[in-house]
Design a protein around this motif. Structure first.
Motif, PDB file in Angstrom:
ATOM      1  N   LYS A   2      43.169  61.286  28.343  1.00 53.15           N
ATOM      2  CA  LYS A   2      42.690  60.904  27.015  1.00 53.15           C
ATOM      3  C   LYS A   2      41.185  60.800  27.163  1.00 53.15           C
ATOM      4  N   GLY A   3      40.452  61.399  26.236  1.00 57.86           N
ATOM      5  CA  GLY A   3      39.002  61.355  26.362  1.00 57.86           C
ATOM      6  C   GLY A   3      38.309  61.662  25.056  1.00 57.86           C
ATOM      7  N   GLU A   4      36.994  61.641  25.117  1.00 55.47           N
ATOM      8  CA  GLU A   4      36.179  61.915  23.941  1.00 55.47           C
ATOM      9  C   GLU A   4      36.166  63.411  23.664  1.00 55.47           C
ATOM     10  N   SER A   5      36.212  63.725  22.383  1.00 56.63           N
ATOM     11  CA  SER A   5      36.206  65.109  21.938  1.00 56.63           C
ATOM     12  C   SER A   5      34.993  65.329  21.050  1.00 56.63           C
ATOM     13  N   ILE A   6      34.511  66.567  21.005  1.00 57.75           N
ATOM     14  CA  ILE A   6      33.421  66.885  20.088  1.00 57.75           C
ATOM     15  C   ILE A   6      33.918  66.951  18.650  1.00 57.75           C
ATOM     16  N   PHE A   7      35.233  66.937  18.462  1.00 64.09           N
ATOM     17  CA  PHE A   7      35.828  67.056  17.138  1.00 64.09           C
ATOM     18  C   PHE A   7      36.231  65.725  16.517  1.00 64.09           C
ATOM     19  N   SER A   8      36.193  64.634  17.289  1.00 61.41           N
ATOM     20  CA  SER A   8      36.737  63.379  16.800  1.00 61.41           C
ATOM     21  C   SER A   8      35.982  62.195  17.391  1.00 61.41           C
ATOM     22  N   THR A   9      35.966  61.102  16.669  1.00 63.67           N
ATOM     23  CA  THR A   9      35.380  59.873  17.194  1.00 63.67           C
ATOM     24  C   THR A   9      36.409  59.071  17.983  1.00 63.67           C
ATOM     25  N   GLU A  10      37.673  59.437  17.859  1.00 67.59           N
ATOM     26  CA  GLU A  10      38.744  58.771  18.593  1.00 67.59           C
ATOM     27  C   GLU A  10      39.071  59.560  19.854  1.00 67.59           C
ATOM     28  N   LYS A  11      39.650  58.888  20.832  1.00 67.81           N
ATOM     29  CA  LYS A  11      40.069  59.570  22.064  1.00 67.81           C
ATOM     30  C   LYS A  11      41.249  60.483  21.748  1.00 67.81           C
ATOM     31  N   VAL A  12      41.222  61.656  22.358  1.00 63.29           N
ATOM     32  CA  VAL A  12      42.261  62.664  22.122  1.00 63.29           C
ATOM     33  C   VAL A  12      42.814  63.130  23.465  1.00 63.29           C
ATOM     34  N   LYS A  34      37.046  72.223  29.396  1.00 64.09           N
ATOM     35  CA  LYS A  34      37.986  71.316  28.741  1.00 64.09           C
ATOM     36  C   LYS A  34      38.425  71.885  27.403  1.00 64.09           C
ATOM     37  N   GLN A  35      39.664  71.561  27.056  1.00 68.14           N
ATOM     38  CA  GLN A  35      40.189  71.879  25.738  1.00 68.14           C
ATOM     39  C   GLN A  35      40.935  70.655  25.229  1.00 68.14           C
ATOM     40  N   SER A  36      40.814  70.392  23.916  1.00 71.57           N
ATOM     41  CA  SER A  36      41.699  69.388  23.329  1.00 71.57           C
ATOM     42  C   SER A  36      43.035  70.064  23.122  1.00 71.57           C
ATOM     43  N   ILE A  37      44.081  69.261  23.205  1.00 72.35           N
ATOM     44  CA  ILE A  37      45.428  69.808  23.196  1.00 72.35           C
ATOM     45  C   ILE A  37      46.272  69.063  22.172  1.00 72.35           C
ATOM     46  N   GLU A  38      47.028  69.836  21.421  1.00 75.51           N
ATOM     47  CA  GLU A  38      47.923  69.264  20.417  1.00 75.51           C
ATOM     48  C   GLU A  38      49.235  70.031  20.459  1.00 75.51           C
ATOM     49  N   ILE A  39      50.326  69.298  20.574  1.00 75.77           N
ATOM     50  CA  ILE A  39      51.653  69.918  20.582  1.00 75.77           C
ATOM     51  C   ILE A  39      52.456  69.318  19.442  1.00 75.77           C
ATOM     52  N   ASN A  40      52.892  70.174  18.530  1.00 72.32           N
ATOM     53  CA  ASN A  40      53.753  69.777  17.423  1.00 72.32           C
ATOM     54  C   ASN A  40      54.977  70.674  17.435  1.00 72.32           C
ATOM     55  N   ASN A  41      56.134  70.056  17.709  1.00 70.89           N
ATOM     56  CA  ASN A  41      57.384  70.806  17.812  1.00 70.89           C
ATOM     57  C   ASN A  41      57.220  71.939  18.816  1.00 70.89           C
ATOM     58  N   ASN A  42      57.297  73.173  18.376  1.00 72.32           N
ATOM     59  CA  ASN A  42      57.172  74.318  19.280  1.00 72.32           C
ATOM     60  C   ASN A  42      55.832  75.016  19.174  1.00 72.32           C
ATOM     61  N   ASN A  43      54.828  74.338  18.633  1.00 77.79           N
ATOM     62  CA  ASN A  43      53.487  74.911  18.493  1.00 77.79           C
ATOM     63  C   ASN A  43      52.498  74.185  19.386  1.00 77.79           C
ATOM     64  N   LEU A  44      51.631  74.958  20.012  1.00 79.74           N
ATOM     65  CA  LEU A  44      50.585  74.437  20.890  1.00 79.74           C
ATOM     66  C   LEU A  44      49.243  74.899  20.347  1.00 79.74           C
ATOM     67  N   ILE A  45      48.322  73.967  20.167  1.00 80.71           N
ATOM     68  CA  ILE A  45      46.956  74.296  19.764  1.00 80.71           C
ATOM     69  C   ILE A  45      46.020  73.823  20.871  1.00 80.71           C
ATOM     70  N   LEU A  46      45.228  74.735  21.402  1.00 78.42           N
ATOM     71  CA  LEU A  46      44.197  74.418  22.383  1.00 78.42           C
ATOM     72  C   LEU A  46      42.849  74.711  21.734  1.00 78.42           C
ATOM     73  N   SER A  47      41.973  73.716  21.694  1.00 77.03           N
ATOM     74  CA  SER A  47      40.648  73.876  21.078  1.00 77.03           C
ATOM     75  C   SER A  47      39.575  73.714  22.142  1.00 77.03           C
ATOM     76  N   ASP A  48      38.730  74.739  22.282  1.00 77.28           N
ATOM     77  CA  ASP A  48      37.653  74.696  23.266  1.00 77.28           C
ATOM     78  C   ASP A  48      36.719  73.534  22.947  1.00 77.28           C
ATOM     79  N   GLU A  49      36.407  72.733  23.945  1.00 76.86           N
ATOM     80  CA  GLU A  49      35.521  71.588  23.764  1.00 76.86           C
ATOM     81  C   GLU A  49      34.063  72.007  23.945  1.00 76.86           C
TER      82      GLU A  49
END
Length: 129
Positions: free
Chosen positions: A82-92, A102-117
């Motif tokens: 969990k850490g600071e992201s350039i996209f959010s003020t909250e830890k992600v 680094k990439q932020s990572i989000e998994i919803n059901n069977n979908n994966l989103i990786l966002s370059d930090e």
């Protein structure tokens, strides 16, 4: 009274001590098929149709393998945090690779989103195979 406070404190402490990284890691492990990537300074979108590339990524508990058209292109180790992201003020949730990327990572059901930090980076969408 002191025993009651001690018991309540222990219960709260145990309740707050969770294994988010383990849970995230267990959801990440497996094979993922690339759907599309979008971003960059020009805001372009790439997908299998306009690139002619079928990309699959495979995660084990600490390794990521990337395949293009069925051929292993590279392999790297990673860890989650969990850490600071350039996209959010909250830890992600972040995935950190051995080269420092680094990439932020989000998994919803069977979908994966990786966002370059990085600014002007890309986000990459995958579907679980």
């Amino acid at each position: 009274m002191k025993k009651l406070i001690l018991i309540i404190t222990l219960i709260l402490f145990m309740g707050c001590n969770n294994d988010d990284d383990t849970t995230l890691n267990s959801r990440l492990v497996g094979k993922w098929k690339w759907i599309e990537s979008s971003g960059g300074i020009m805001g372009v979108t790439y997908n299998p149709e306009n690139t002619g590339k079928e990309i699959t990524i495979e995660f084990t508990s600490n390794t990521k393998k990337s395949y293009i058209n069925g051929v292993l292109e590279y392999q790297t180790t990673y860890y989650l945090e969990k850490g600071e992201s350039i996209f959010s003020t909250e830890k992600v949730d972040l995935i950190n690779f051995e080269n420092g990327f680094k990439q932020s990572i989000e998994i919803n059901n069977n979908n994966l989103i990786l966002s370059d930090e990085v600014y002007d980076g890309f986000w990459h969408e995958y579907k679980r195979e």
